[in-house]
Design a protein around this motif. Sequence first.
Motif, PDB file in Angstrom:
ATOM      1  N   UNK A 278       0.779  -1.234   0.000  1.00 62.36           N
ATOM      2  CA  UNK A 278       0.000   0.000   0.000  1.00 62.36           C
ATOM      3  C   UNK A 278       0.802   1.271   0.000  1.00 62.36           C
ATOM      4  N   UNK A 279       2.142   1.175   0.111  1.00 61.33           N
ATOM      5  CA  UNK A 279       2.970   2.376   0.021  1.00 61.33           C
ATOM      6  C   UNK A 279       3.735   2.669   1.282  1.00 61.33           C
ATOM      7  N   UNK A 280       3.043   2.908   2.403  1.00 61.70           N
ATOM      8  CA  UNK A 280       3.692   3.215   3.674  1.00 61.70           C
ATOM      9  C   UNK A 280       2.670   3.005   4.788  1.00 61.70           C
ATOM     10  N   UNK A 281       3.112   3.011   6.054  1.00 57.46           N
ATOM     11  CA  UNK A 281       2.190   2.638   7.136  1.00 57.46           C
ATOM     12  C   UNK A 281       0.973   3.533   7.264  1.00 57.46           C
ATOM     13  N   UNK A 282       1.141   4.846   7.081  1.00 53.84           N
ATOM     14  CA  UNK A 282       0.043   5.766   7.397  1.00 53.84           C
ATOM     15  C   UNK A 282      -0.448   6.558   6.202  1.00 53.84           C
ATOM     16  N   UNK A 283       0.262   6.540   5.117  1.00 57.23           N
ATOM     17  CA  UNK A 283      -0.149   7.292   3.925  1.00 57.23           C
ATOM     18  C   UNK A 283      -0.244   6.318   2.757  1.00 57.23           C
ATOM     19  N   UNK A 284      -1.469   6.114   2.282  1.00 59.40           N
ATOM     20  CA  UNK A 284      -1.694   5.192   1.181  1.00 59.40           C
ATOM     21  C   UNK A 284      -1.101   5.745  -0.107  1.00 59.40           C
ATOM     22  N   UNK A 285      -0.390   4.910  -0.839  1.00 62.02           N
ATOM     23  CA  UNK A 285       0.145   5.330  -2.130  1.00 62.02           C
ATOM     24  C   UNK A 285      -0.999   5.599  -3.100  1.00 62.02           C
ATOM     25  N   UNK A 286      -0.801   6.545  -3.984  1.00 57.23           N
ATOM     26  CA  UNK A 286      -1.818   6.872  -4.976  1.00 57.23           C
ATOM     27  C   UNK A 286      -1.427   6.272  -6.316  1.00 57.23           C
ATOM     28  N   UNK A 287      -2.431   5.966  -7.100  1.00 55.37           N
ATOM     29  CA  UNK A 287      -2.190   5.454  -8.445  1.00 55.37           C
ATOM     30  C   UNK A 287      -1.882   6.629  -9.363  1.00 55.37           C
ATOM     31  N   UNK A 288      -0.668   6.649  -9.921  1.00 58.48           N
ATOM     32  CA  UNK A 288      -0.259   7.774 -10.767  1.00 58.48           C
ATOM     33  C   UNK A 288      -1.170   7.925 -11.976  1.00 58.48           C
ATOM     34  N   UNK A 289      -1.788   6.820 -12.406  1.00 56.35           N
ATOM     35  CA  UNK A 289      -2.714   6.899 -13.542  1.00 56.35           C
ATOM     36  C   UNK A 289      -3.876   7.834 -13.218  1.00 56.35           C
ATOM     37  N   UNK A 290      -4.335   7.764 -11.955  1.00 60.22           N
ATOM     38  CA  UNK A 290      -5.447   8.629 -11.571  1.00 60.22           C
ATOM     39  C   UNK A 290      -5.037  10.096 -11.534  1.00 60.22           C
ATOM     40  N   UNK A 291      -3.784  10.370 -11.214  1.00 62.75           N
ATOM     41  CA  UNK A 291      -3.320  11.758 -11.243  1.00 62.75           C
ATOM     42  C   UNK A 291      -3.372  12.297 -12.673  1.00 62.75           C
ATOM     43  N   UNK A 292      -2.910  11.473 -13.615  1.00 64.77           N
ATOM     44  CA  UNK A 292      -3.010  11.872 -15.023  1.00 64.77           C
ATOM     45  C   UNK A 292      -4.475  12.068 -15.412  1.00 64.77           C
ATOM     46  N   UNK A 293      -5.312  11.177 -14.911  1.00 63.52           N
ATOM     47  CA  UNK A 293      -6.727  11.236 -15.270  1.00 63.52           C
ATOM     48  C   UNK A 293      -7.362  12.525 -14.775  1.00 63.52           C
ATOM     49  N   UNK A 294      -7.078  12.876 -13.504  1.00 54.84           N
ATOM     50  CA  UNK A 294      -7.635  14.117 -12.968  1.00 54.84           C
ATOM     51  C   UNK A 294      -7.055  15.331 -13.668  1.00 54.84           C
ATOM     52  N   UNK A 295      -5.775  15.239 -14.039  1.00 53.45           N
ATOM     53  CA  UNK A 295      -5.188  16.327 -14.805  1.00 53.45           C
ATOM     54  C   UNK A 295      -5.900  16.532 -16.128  1.00 53.45           C
ATOM     55  N   UNK A 296      -6.220  15.428 -16.794  1.00 51.77           N
ATOM     56  CA  UNK A 296      -6.948  15.528 -18.071  1.00 51.77           C
ATOM     57  C   UNK A 296      -8.352  16.085 -17.859  1.00 51.77           C
ATOM     58  N   UNK A 297      -8.976  15.718 -16.733  1.00 46.31           N
ATOM     59  CA  UNK A 297     -10.310  16.270 -16.444  1.00 46.31           C
ATOM     60  C   UNK A 297     -10.227  17.784 -16.284  1.00 46.31           C
ATOM     61  N   UNK A 298      -9.210  18.263 -15.553  1.00 48.11           N
ATOM     62  CA  UNK A 298      -9.045  19.700 -15.377  1.00 48.11           C
ATOM     63  C   UNK A 298      -8.866  20.414 -16.702  1.00 48.11           C
TER      64      UNK A 298
END
Length: 819
Positions: A278-298
Motif C-alpha cells: 500500500x505504500x507506507x504505514x500511514x499514507x496510502x500510495x496513490x495510483x499515478x494513472x489517476x493523477x493523469x486522469x484528474x489532470x486531463x479532467x481539469x
Amino acid sequence: MKNNNLKIIFRRLGRQKLNTTLHIAGLTIGMSVCLLIGLFLRHELSYDAYHAKAGRTYRICSFSTDRGNVHKDFATPMPTAEALRVEVPGVETVASWHPIQEPAIVEVNPQKRFLQEHIVLAEPELLDVFDIEVVEGDAYGALSKPYQALLTATTAEKFFGQEDPMGKTFKYRDEFDITVTGIIKDLPANTHLPASMLLSFYRDEHFISKEINSWTFLSGTSTYVVLPENTDPKTLDAPLKAMSDKYLNNDPNIPNHVRSGFEWQPLSRVHFDGRYAGGSPWVQAVNATWLWFFGLIGLAVLALACINFVNLSTAQALTRAKEVGIRKSLGAERGQLVRQFLGEAWLLAGISGILAVVAAKLTLPSLNQLIDKQISFDLLHSPGLMGTMLLGILLTGLLAGLYPAWVIASFDPVSSLKSTWNSLSIGRGSGGGLRKGLVVAQFSVSVALLIAVTLIAQQVNMLHGKSLGFDKDNIVEVGFERQENGDPTTVLAAELSKIAAVKDFSFSSASPSSKDHNITIMSTTDGDDSNRKAGTWVMTDDHFGTMYGLKLLAGRFLEAADTNAAASALPVEQQTLKVVVNNKCVEELGFGSPDAALGKRFWMAHSKGRAQIIGVVADFNTTSLHEAIIPTIITQGHNMHQMAGIKIAAGSDLLTTIAAVKAAWEKAYPQGVFSYNFLDEQIDAFYKTEARLYSLFKIFAGLAMLISCLGLWGLATFSAQQRTKEIGIRKVLGATTAGIVGLLSKDFLSLVILSMVIASPLAYFGMNHWLQDFAYRIDIHWTVFALAGLAAVAVAFLTVSFQSIKAALANPVKSLRSE
C-alpha cells in the motif's frame, strides 16, 4: 489609440451584459476547476521532493516469490540497516525507522494520558537522509541514546502546553520513562511517514521484543539508503542479493521454492507505488494513472469553457459585422482588428482568472476536507504558481479568442455594411460546422463524466451494501494491549455481562474483516513443501462464530473446552489445535466438501503441530472487496487477543451503552486509555478512496454539464434572436408554439445525441479498466448509458427550450414591423 480601444471594449462588454456574463461565468468555472486540480496534483507530485538528497535516496523493500507468486512489502527485517552498512560497500548513508503502527499510551502525568499516534523509532542517521528541521536541542545526540525523544512542535504543545518541554519526561506504554531532548518542526503534509515524535531506536528486548528484532520477522521497519552522486543502484544489486541469500534464504525450514530478497525503490516513487503493502504505514500510495486522469479532467473542463467562448463569439459575429466594415473602411488592417478582439478575450480571461483565484481560495478548505488533504494555496508567496497562473490566463485567452478574432476580422467590409453576411443558426453560415463540432465535443466530455459518475455510484453502493458473510451492524470494537501478567479480559467479560444492552461479546486478535489479520502457512503434509498454502489466521474465543453470525456449513463452532494448544501440557509436537475453517480453506487443502473435511488434520505453521477441523463456515470477506476471499482459519488463542467486539441490542441508547462499556473497560484496564469504533464504519473506511473519487466526479461532472449548458443556452439565445423574423413569418402562416420549439431545439438535441454515441464507448473502456481493481465489481449494463444519454438530452432540452418557448410566444407583429 490603445486607450480608445480599451474604452470601446469596456463599453461593448457593458452593453452586452448577457454575453459578457456567459463568457466570464464559463471561463471562471473552467479556470477554477483547473486551478484546484492543479493544486491537488502539485501537492501529490511534491511528496518527499523537498529533501535535499531526494534524487539519490532509495528505500530498500522486501519481496518473496513462491511458485511465480510475488509478495512485496515496504518493510524490511529490523537488522537490515546494520547488515547493509557491512555487506554492501559504496553506500553513503544507511538509516532505518520503525513506525509504531498502533496508537500507544503516553502519560505526561496521571491526569494527562493519551493514545498517541504516529510514533516512530528512528536511528540518528535518519537526520542525514531526510531534511528534518531542528527547532531546539541536539537531535543527533538525542537519537543516539536510549529512552530519548524528539517531539514535533505540535506534540510538545499537546503534552506540555506553554511550558518548556526540554528535559521533561513522559511515560511510554506505562513502562518506559522517555526524556524530551529536542524539538523538531512539524513534518510537512507531503511526506509518506508523518511522525508526531521520534524515539531513539533502542533495541533492548524489553523495549523491542527479541522476535521483532530478527531476520524472520517483517516488523514494519523501513530502511533507507543514500547513494553517492551519479551512482546507479543496479551496480549494487550483486552485494544486495548476496546479503539476502545470507540472511533470508539460508534457513533450512524455508521451502526451496520460496525465495526472498531486496529491491531498490527511489524515494520519488514511494507515494506512487502501492505494490509494496500500500505504500507506507500511514499514507496510502496513490495510483499515478489517476493523477493523469484528474489532470486531463481539469484540462477538459477548461477546454469546455474555451469552446463556450469560441461558440458564443462566432455565433455573435453578426452583431459585429458593421463594426468591422466601418473600421476597415477607415483603414484598419486585419492584424489590428485581430489584436483588438484578442485584447477583449484576454481582458475577459484576466477577469475570470481573478474570480477563479477567489473561488479556489474559498473552496479549497472544503476540498481539503473532502479528500482528507492539507493542500495549501498562497499565490503571493509562490512565484512559480503565480507565473503558471499568468501563463494560464494568457494561453486561455489566446485559445478562446484567436479563432473568433480571426473570423470576425476577416469580414469583407462591403458585405458587412450591406448586412448580407449571415450566420442565422447553428449549422448555417460561416463557422456553423465548427460550432457543431465544438458542441459535440462539449457534451461528449459531459456525458462521459456522467456515465462515469453513475458507474462509480453503483460500485460504491455495491461495496457498502454487499453481504460480507458476517454480521457487522451494531458492533462496537474496543482495543487493548496484551499484558504479560494476568488476563484482564476476565474482568472485562464479567463487567460486560452486567450491561443489559450488550447482547454478546467476543475477544479476538482481529474482527472478521480487518487490516490486522495474521498470515499463516498450512499444508496437508508436514514435510512436502510443494503443497503449502497461505491463509489468514484469527485467534479468538468460543463466542466469535455466533456473535458475528458466521454461517455454519458443517460441524460446530469453537467451545470453551477446545483449549488453546499453547495451554496444553503436552509437548508441542503432540498437540492438536481445534480449528474452524472457511469453505475456501477446505477447497485449498483438497478435502472436498465441508462434511468430508470434518475431523481432517493438517499442518499449520504457527501452531507448530497439527490442526484438526471441527467446523466449516461459509466464506466471508476478511479484507476489502478489492481482494478475493482467502483461506481462513479460526482458532482459540487467549494470549493473542487484542480487541473486543461487543454486540449492542438494536434500539438501545448508544451514548448510555458506550458509557457503560467504557466504565467496564476501565475496571479491567485502569491504566489504559479507552477508545472505540463501530465495525461497519471501519469496513466503510476500506473504500475511502472510492467515496472521495465519487464525490469529486460528481462535482466535475456537474460543472462540466453546467459549462456545456451555459454555452448551449447562449447559442440558443442568439439563434432565436437571429431567426426572429423567420419565426414571425411561420407564426403568421399558422405554425404552433410546439412546432416552433421543436424547430429551434432539434438542431441542438441531435448534436447532444451524437455526443452520447461518441462518449459511450470511451466511458465504457475507461470504467471497465477502473473496475478491474476490484475482485467484486458490478456489471456494466447498457441501461447506464441510456439513462446518462437521456439525462443529457433532458438537460439540454430544458436549457434550449426556455429561449425557444420565449421566441415562439413573441408577438409576430413586432418582429415583422420593419419588413
